[in-house]
Design a protein around this motif. Structure first.
Motif, short mmCIF file in Angstrom:
data_model
loop_
_atom_site.label_atom_id
_atom_site.label_comp_id
_atom_site.label_asym_id
_atom_site.label_seq_id
_atom_site.Cartn_x
_atom_site.Cartn_y
_atom_site.Cartn_z
N LEU A 100 0.83 -1.21 0.00
CA LEU A 100 0.00 0.00 0.00
C LEU A 100 0.87 1.27 0.00
O LEU A 100 0.58 2.22 -0.73
CB LEU A 100 -0.94 -0.01 1.20
CG LEU A 100 -1.94 -1.17 1.25
CD1 LEU A 100 -2.82 -1.07 2.51
CD2 LEU A 100 -2.80 -1.19 0.00
N TYR A 112 -3.25 -7.87 -4.16
CA TYR A 112 -3.78 -8.15 -2.82
C TYR A 112 -4.52 -9.48 -2.77
O TYR A 112 -4.40 -10.25 -1.83
CB TYR A 112 -4.72 -7.01 -2.42
CG TYR A 112 -5.19 -7.06 -0.99
CD1 TYR A 112 -4.45 -6.44 0.01
CD2 TYR A 112 -6.37 -7.70 -0.64
CE1 TYR A 112 -4.87 -6.46 1.32
CE2 TYR A 112 -6.80 -7.72 0.69
CZ TYR A 112 -6.05 -7.11 1.66
OH TYR A 112 -6.47 -7.13 2.95
N THR A 117 -3.36 -2.76 -7.55
CA THR A 117 -3.10 -3.12 -6.16
C THR A 117 -4.06 -4.22 -5.71
O THR A 117 -3.68 -5.15 -4.99
CB THR A 117 -3.23 -1.88 -5.25
OG1 THR A 117 -2.33 -0.86 -5.69
CG2 THR A 117 -2.91 -2.24 -3.81
#
Length: 525
Positions: A177, A406, A402
């Motif tokens: 992140l 993830y 992202t």
């Protein structure tokens, strides 16, 4: 349906660098990257500056940028990972990719640069609209860019989380992140001007670092003879000509498929071929290909040496396997090289990921703000507004990529081959054939892009998404229709299907098709 994971699936035993030298290298590189981003922001006044640096790049910078955007996190994390897991099979990628630079330069460099002079092209979709005079081709090109960017950007973010963990000791989730946030800010500030110069800096660092890592890895494994003996004892295919991916027969198919995908497929990578727009003039293109090819070959020694030596030492019982395959590169650099070398390599990898991801974000955001709206007849007329919308689109793509990292447990290297395959299938036919064959038609181009996207989405993206969502049975049913071993790269199948559709569709629709008048001279050079 299984519960979605509450933390990234890519977790494991990466050692944390507590050495102040390594931390200092990492912090200094991030600081330099931010400074370059701020400098790029001050020099970015238009969409042209943001996307293609205003045609201001020289030979060495162009060549190094081209090499580094292809290598990046895939080569430094995904490369050792694949070699460690499958032996010599992935070397068919790393020994083939330099040939891809030569092919790309020969078939596209002059034509793409000339096109930037005779028409106002900033993106690949702009070029394809000029070539085929079709909003459908422009729109599909933009869509394919967005899809491929998400897959390829995910590769670099997956590598970034490990590097942030290794250097700064933060949990993997915060590495992902935090790294994504830094990347987004850097990209929104500096655009391609910042990316090109960061590429150049990290390319030089990677070449120097690769030579050091190769020497230490060979020494660590006891030399190539000892490494080979240890691997042969465990599994002879690990050191055979085709490696161990999927068994003996499947490995041959995979090696050949990767040879096709990473040589021919290089000419379909938009983050590479749009670099030709940036060159200061035509004469500087001459030496770009050999410089980029040699640089890539040298940097690939990291994947070859670290992956094989680490696997050999594990098989010989000299070290314990306390790490995942994805962590082989960072583990070796942190534990078995001096602090200065480790700091140099990890800092260069940070820069590589940042600058390469910046290239992906720029072409993806341009597709969202420029290519797709123009294809729909709703262009953004004001240049400053288009620039701001492009910058805003960066955020959405970063969030999507992202999310892929993830929720996905795919290897970094596998994510990289998927992204490469998306681009190769979509763009090799319409760009390479289209810019070299006057008989290419818009109908053939539409068929090729749709066919390439269809094969890649059905057999790559959809099964991965279903696995994450708990639809294992559906994913297995879909892959039951795949006519090759599961390890055979879908991107190669998609590329070959797209070429057949392009050539066939063009031959059937040539009657009445006309090449734009100003492109006749371009295609005859």
């Amino acid at each position: 349906m299984t519960d979605l994971p509450l933390a990234p699936l890519q977790e494991g035993g990466i050692p944390v660098a507590e050495d102040p030298v390594i931390i200092a290298f990492g912090a200094a590189y991030l600081f330099v990257v931010v400074l370059i981003g701020a400098w790029g922001y001050m020099r970015t006044h238009s969409t042209s500056d943001f996307l293609i640096t205003g045609k201001s790049v020289g030979t060495w910078v162009l060549a190094m940028t081209a090499f580094s955007v292809i290598q990046s996190g895939f080569g430094f994390v995904g490369g050792p990972e694949l070699v460690y897991a499958f032996g010599t099979t992935p070397l068919w990628i790393f020994f083939t990719a330099p040939l891809g630079f030569l092919i790309t330069w020969i078939v596209l460099a002059k034509r793409m640069r000339l096109l930037a002079d005779i028409r106002n092209v900033l993106t690949l979709a702009d070029a394809m609209y000029v070539r085929y005079e079709s909003d459908w081709v422009r729109g599909l090109t933009g869509l394919a860019v967005v899809v491929g960017v998400i897959a390829y950007l995910a590769t670099n973010l997956a590598a970034l989380q490990f590097v942030m963990r290794a250097i700064f000791g933060i949990p993997v989730i915060w590495g992902l992140l935090g790294g994504a946030l830094i990347l987004l800010l850097y990209s929104m500030l500096g655009g391609m001007i910042a990316g090109v110069w960061t590429d150049f800096l990290q390319a030089l660092t990677m070449i120097v670092g690769a030579a050091f890592v190769f020497a230490y890895a060979m020494s660590f494994g006891g030399g190539m003879e000892t490494i080979s003996r240890n691997l042969v004892t465990a599994d002879p295919s690990l050191i055979g000509p085709f490696g161990a991916m999927g068994g003996a027969s499947a490995a041959v198919l995979v090696a050949i498929a990767w040879w096709i995908l990473f040589s021919v497929g290089a000419a379909g990578q938009p983050h590479l071929i749009t670099k030709f727009y940036m060159s200061r003039n035509m004469t500087i293109l001459k030496w770009g290909a050999p410089i980029a090819a040699i640089s890539y070959a040298i940097s690939s020694m990291i994947a070859f040496s670290a992956g094989l030596s680490m696997r050999a030492m594990v098989e010989a019982g000299e070290i314990s396997e306390t790490f995942d395959a994805s962590e082989v590169g960072p583990v070796f650099v942190l534990e078995y090289t001096p602090s200065v070398v480790a700091g140099l390599i990890l800092a260069a990898l940070l820069a590589a990921i940042m600058s390469t991801s910046d290239s992906f974000l720029n072409i993806g955001a341009a597709a969202v703000s420029r290519d797709i709206p123009r294809a729909m007849g709703r262009p953004i007329e004001d240049d400053r507004t288009e620039l701001r919308v492009t910058q805003a689109a960066l955020a959405g793509l970063t969030v999507l990529a992202t999310g892929v990292v993830y929720f996905s447990d795919a290897l970094v290297g596998i994510l990289g081959t998927i992204g490469w395959g998306f681009f190769a299938a979509a763009f090799v036919p319409i760009v390479v054939f289209g810019m070299n064959w006057k008989g290419a038609t818009k109908e053939g181009a539409i068929l090729a892009v749709l066919g390439g996207l269809f094969v890649n989405i059905v057999f790559s993206a959809l099964p991965m998404a279903l696995d994450v969502a708990g639809g294992d049975d559906w994913a297995e049913w879909i892959m039951g229709w795949y006519p090759y071993p599961e390890v055979f790269p879908v991107g190669t199948v998609a590329l070959l299907v797209a070429i057949v559709l392009f050539v066939g569709g063009s031959l059937l629709t040539q009657e009445g098709a006309e090449l734009p008048a100003d492109l006749h001279t371009l295609m005859e050079r």
